[in-house]
Write a protein that holds these residues in place. Structure first.
Motif, PDB file in Angstrom:
ATOM      1  N   TYR A   1     -62.830  87.500  22.461  1.00  0.00           N
ATOM      2  CA  TYR A   1     -63.687  87.608  23.641  1.00  0.00           C
ATOM      3  C   TYR A   1     -65.151  87.414  23.251  1.00  0.00           C
ATOM      4  O   TYR A   1     -65.606  87.899  22.206  1.00  0.00           O
ATOM      5  CB  TYR A   1     -63.510  88.973  24.312  1.00  0.00           C
TER       6      TYR A   1
ATOM      7  N   GLU B   1     -58.981  91.152  33.717  1.00  0.00           N
ATOM      8  CA  GLU B   1     -58.892  92.520  34.210  1.00  0.00           C
ATOM      9  C   GLU B   1     -57.438  92.838  34.532  1.00  0.00           C
ATOM     10  O   GLU B   1     -56.700  92.002  35.036  1.00  0.00           O
ATOM     11  CB  GLU B   1     -59.733  92.736  35.471  1.00  0.00           C
TER      12      GLU B   1
ATOM     13  N   GLU C   1     -67.635  87.532  26.061  1.00  0.00           N
ATOM     14  CA  GLU C   1     -68.458  88.114  27.121  1.00  0.00           C
ATOM     15  C   GLU C   1     -67.861  89.433  27.589  1.00  0.00           C
ATOM     16  O   GLU C   1     -66.641  89.617  27.602  1.00  0.00           O
ATOM     17  CB  GLU C   1     -68.597  87.143  28.287  1.00  0.00           C
TER      18      GLU C   1
ATOM     19  N   ILE D   1     -63.607  92.629  31.576  1.00  0.00           N
ATOM     20  CA  ILE D   1     -64.295  93.774  32.156  1.00  0.00           C
ATOM     21  C   ILE D   1     -63.747  95.023  31.473  1.00  0.00           C
ATOM     22  O   ILE D   1     -62.529  95.183  31.304  1.00  0.00           O
ATOM     23  CB  ILE D   1     -64.135  93.840  33.683  1.00  0.00           C
TER      24      ILE D   1
ATOM     25  N   HIS E   1     -62.504  87.321  38.162  1.00  0.00           N
ATOM     26  CA  HIS E   1     -61.580  88.219  37.486  1.00  0.00           C
ATOM     27  C   HIS E   1     -60.259  87.487  37.335  1.00  0.00           C
ATOM     28  O   HIS E   1     -59.594  87.173  38.330  1.00  0.00           O
ATOM     29  CB  HIS E   1     -61.391  89.515  38.269  1.00  0.00           C
TER      30      HIS E   1
ATOM     31  N   ASN F   1     -63.432  86.833  33.501  1.00  0.00           N
ATOM     32  CA  ASN F   1     -63.251  88.145  32.886  1.00  0.00           C
ATOM     33  C   ASN F   1     -61.826  88.627  33.135  1.00  0.00           C
ATOM     34  O   ASN F   1     -61.415  88.790  34.287  1.00  0.00           O
ATOM     35  CB  ASN F   1     -64.239  89.161  33.468  1.00  0.00           C
TER      36      ASN F   1
ATOM     37  N   GLY G   1     -64.217  86.292  28.986  1.00  0.00           N
ATOM     38  CA  GLY G   1     -64.710  87.666  28.978  1.00  0.00           C
ATOM     39  C   GLY G   1     -63.649  88.670  29.383  1.00  0.00           C
ATOM     40  O   GLY G   1     -62.504  88.333  29.678  1.00  0.00           O
TER      41      GLY G   1
ATOM     42  N   HIS H   1     -67.281  81.722  34.551  1.00  0.00           N
ATOM     43  CA  HIS H   1     -67.066  82.743  33.529  1.00  0.00           C
ATOM     44  C   HIS H   1     -65.908  83.621  34.002  1.00  0.00           C
ATOM     45  O   HIS H   1     -65.954  84.181  35.101  1.00  0.00           O
ATOM     46  CB  HIS H   1     -68.324  83.577  33.315  1.00  0.00           C
TER      47      HIS H   1
ATOM     48  N   GLU I   1     -68.086  92.385  30.699  1.00  0.00           N
ATOM     49  CA  GLU I   1     -68.537  92.891  31.991  1.00  0.00           C
ATOM     50  C   GLU I   1     -68.343  94.408  31.966  1.00  0.00           C
ATOM     51  O   GLU I   1     -67.269  94.900  31.632  1.00  0.00           O
ATOM     52  CB  GLU I   1     -67.730  92.269  33.130  1.00  0.00           C
TER      53      GLU I   1
END
Length: 369
Positions: free
Chosen positions: A101, A336, A103, A68, A292, A334, A66, A332, A105
């Motif tokens: 990607y 960032e 997912e 963000i 993250h 993400n 994922g 999971h 956030e």
């Protein structure tokens, strides 16, 4: 083949440059800590086993990769322009899906009103997610008792499993404030679970600094020394594991290891205690569904000890980290990077970094029989 935001393919040299450091190198410090704890230390080369063929498996399954949207906040917020770079939710989410990607956030739900002539609605964002095969896995919202029901309504409209915040539960060095925060979060977490959601908090480095909880009192009657307990460790103990979860920001965890090493005990003696991000997770594995995946270049001249980079450009050992903590189906990740936006000089930069970082996330593998 991966492409940057203007559609240009990523060449092989660029890919090699992004994976050349850190990704497959075991951290001596982490290895020593894991060995001392009686845990296996990852071998990061491809091992040879006589008569058995080994094959690579992703450390982060494709469906769990994922981002963000704070990383590309400049393009979410951008008004229509002539740069050719995607802007707003519809175009940016479509581009992120093209990159691989799965997912998303969230870091807010607003875009430029010039796109629709009004603000977009959560229901419209949900349709964009669905149209692109994307799943909302969380959000950084304001978590408080007054607006929590409204935030949960939005989360459920977007199809989220988790609802959270980018702020620490308490900005304090004292246990009384963390006690109050724990009471609130236990209550909100119970309400979230009743609606099929998990409540989580995201850390910065200060969350892993030491409490002032012992020794002489100051003029205000507050302790001036420490038992050696870190703020978030205390919060772990005070919150109910059924109701309160965590998203480890891996970059800020390694900053905490660099910055928060010493405390003064109740007797006035300076003590050293090194924070280990890997052991922090493995000791309470199921409380960390989200991470993250934020990278940094080690630079001890900087106050934080690191400078943020795209994933794979820095010195944080994500290979070691994700292989050791295990549970790839539960985790999971993400991507960032707070510093990804390039501004007017380079409006495509954040999406270019998103492309590079996705590739490096996908390259994280472990060999299995």
């Amino acid at each position: 083949m991966d492409k940057i935001s203007d559609g240009t393919p990523l060449d092989a040299a660029t890919r090699r440059r992004l994976t050349r450091r850190g990704i497959l190198m075991a951290s001596a410090g982490a290895a020593a800590a894991l060995g001392a704890a009686g845990m296996n230390v990852l071998q990061t080369d491809a091992p040879a086993v006589a008569g058995r063929e080994l094959h690579p498996e992703p450390l982060i399954p494709g469906r769990n990769r994922g981002i963000i949207l704070y990383s590309v906040r400049d393009r979410i917020a951008a008004a229509p322009d002539s740069s050719g770079v995607p802007y707003g939710f519809e175009r940016v989410l479509a581009r992120l899906a093209e990159l691989g990607y799965k997912e998303i956030e969230f870091a807010g739900y607003n875009q430029s009103t010039e796109i629709l002539g009004r603000q977009i609605t959560p229901a419209e964002i949900r349709k964009i997610l669905d149209d692109n095969g994307l799943v909302a896995n969380g959000t950084h919202a304001q978590i408080n008792a007054a607006t929590f029901e409204q935030q949960m309504d939005i989360a459920q409209t977007l199809g989220m499993r988790n609802i959270g915040t980018g702020s620490d539960p308490a900005n304090s060095s004292y246990t009384a404030d963390w006690d109050a925060a724990a009471d609130l979060w236990n209550d909100l977490g119970r309400r979230a679970r009743a609606r099929g959601l998990r409540l989580y908090t995201h850390n910065h480095d200060t969350a892993y600094s030491f409490l002032l909880d012992s020794g002489p009192l100051d003029a205000a009657g507050k302790p001036t020394r420490s038992s050696g307990t870190r703020r978030l460790e205390y919060f772990f103990r005070k919150t109910d594991p059924r109701y309160v979860f965590f998203e480890l920001d891996i970059y800020w965890a390694y900053v905490a290891r660099f910055k928060h090493q010493k405390y003064v005990d109740r007797g006035g003696v300076e003590r050293t205690d090194l924070f280990d991000p890997i052991l922090n997770v493995t000791s309470r594995s199921k409380r960390f569904p989200l991470f993250h995946a934020k990278d940094g270049d080690r630079d001890s001249a900087q106050a934080n000890g690191y400078v943020m980079t795209p994933l794979g450009e820095g010195d944080i050992n994500f290979q070691q980290f994700f292989a050791t903590i295990g549970d790839p189906e539960y985790r999971h990740a993400n991507w960032e990077q707070d510093t990804a936006p390039g501004g007017a000089a380079n409006p495509a930069q954040s999406l270019d970094f998103a492309a590079l970082s996705y590739r490096n996330m996908a390259d994280l593998t472990i060999y299995q029989r």
